[in-house]
Design an enzyme around this catalytic site. Structure first.
Site, short mmCIF file in Angstrom:
data_model
loop_
_atom_site.label_atom_id
_atom_site.label_comp_id
_atom_site.label_asym_id
_atom_site.label_seq_id
_atom_site.Cartn_x
_atom_site.Cartn_y
_atom_site.Cartn_z
N HIS A 1 -2.51 5.63 -1.55
CA HIS A 1 -2.98 6.78 -0.79
C HIS A 1 -2.12 7.99 -1.12
O HIS A 1 -0.90 7.92 -1.04
CB HIS A 1 -2.89 6.50 0.71
CG HIS A 1 -3.71 5.34 1.14
ND1 HIS A 1 -4.91 5.49 1.77
CD2 HIS A 1 -3.52 4.00 1.00
CE1 HIS A 1 -5.43 4.30 2.01
NE2 HIS A 1 -4.60 3.38 1.55
N LYS B 1 1.81 -0.72 -8.87
CA LYS B 1 1.00 -0.70 -7.65
C LYS B 1 -0.48 -0.65 -7.99
O LYS B 1 -0.88 -0.12 -9.02
CB LYS B 1 1.37 0.50 -6.78
CG LYS B 1 2.79 0.43 -6.23
CD LYS B 1 2.97 -0.78 -5.35
CE LYS B 1 4.35 -0.87 -4.78
NZ LYS B 1 4.52 -2.01 -3.90
N MET C 1 0.84 -1.16 0.00
CA MET C 1 0.00 0.00 0.00
C MET C 1 0.89 1.24 0.00
O MET C 1 1.41 1.63 1.03
CB MET C 1 -0.90 -0.02 1.24
CG MET C 1 -1.48 1.32 1.58
SD MET C 1 -2.48 1.35 3.07
CE MET C 1 -1.24 1.45 4.33
N PRO C 2 1.07 1.87 -1.16
CA PRO C 2 1.87 3.10 -1.20
C PRO C 2 1.15 4.24 -0.48
O PRO C 2 -0.08 4.36 -0.54
CB PRO C 2 1.98 3.42 -2.68
CG PRO C 2 1.64 2.17 -3.39
CD PRO C 2 0.71 1.41 -2.50
N TYR C 3 1.94 5.06 0.18
CA TYR C 3 1.44 6.25 0.86
C TYR C 3 2.35 7.40 0.43
O TYR C 3 3.56 7.35 0.65
CB TYR C 3 1.51 6.05 2.37
CG TYR C 3 1.26 7.31 3.18
CD1 TYR C 3 -0.03 7.64 3.58
CD2 TYR C 3 2.31 8.14 3.54
CE1 TYR C 3 -0.26 8.79 4.33
CE2 TYR C 3 2.08 9.29 4.27
CZ TYR C 3 0.80 9.60 4.66
OH TYR C 3 0.57 10.73 5.38
#
Length: 64
Positions: A40, A34, A1-3
Site C-alpha cells: 500500500h 514484498k 503488508m507494507p504500508y
C-alpha cells in the site's frame, strides 16, 4: 503488508504520483521481496501553508 505514506506539498501531477507509487512498490519488491499486490502506498498532499520549515511556512519560503 507494507504500508508507505508519502507526504508532499501540493502540486504533483497524477502522472508524477503514479510514478512514485510504482517506484516505491518496485523498490519494496526488489529490496524486501514484498508482494506488490499487498503493498500500500498513500500520497498525502499537504497545503503549502500547512508545511513549515525553519519557523516559516513553505508558501512563505517559496515567495522569497
Amino acid at each position: 503488508m507494507p504500508y508507505v505514506n508519502i507526504k508532499i506539498t501540493e502540486g504533483a501531477t497524477v502522472e508524477e504520483k503514479a510514478l512514485l507509487i510504482k517506484g516505491v512498490t518496485d523498490l519494496l519488491v526488489e529490496v524486501l521481496d514484498k508482494d506488490p499486490a499487498l503493498t500500500h502506498v498513500i500520497i498525502d498532499d499537504v497545503a503549502l501553508t500547512d508545511w513549515g520549515v525553519g519557523g516559516r511556512s513553505t508558501a512563505e519560503i517559496r515567495k522569497s
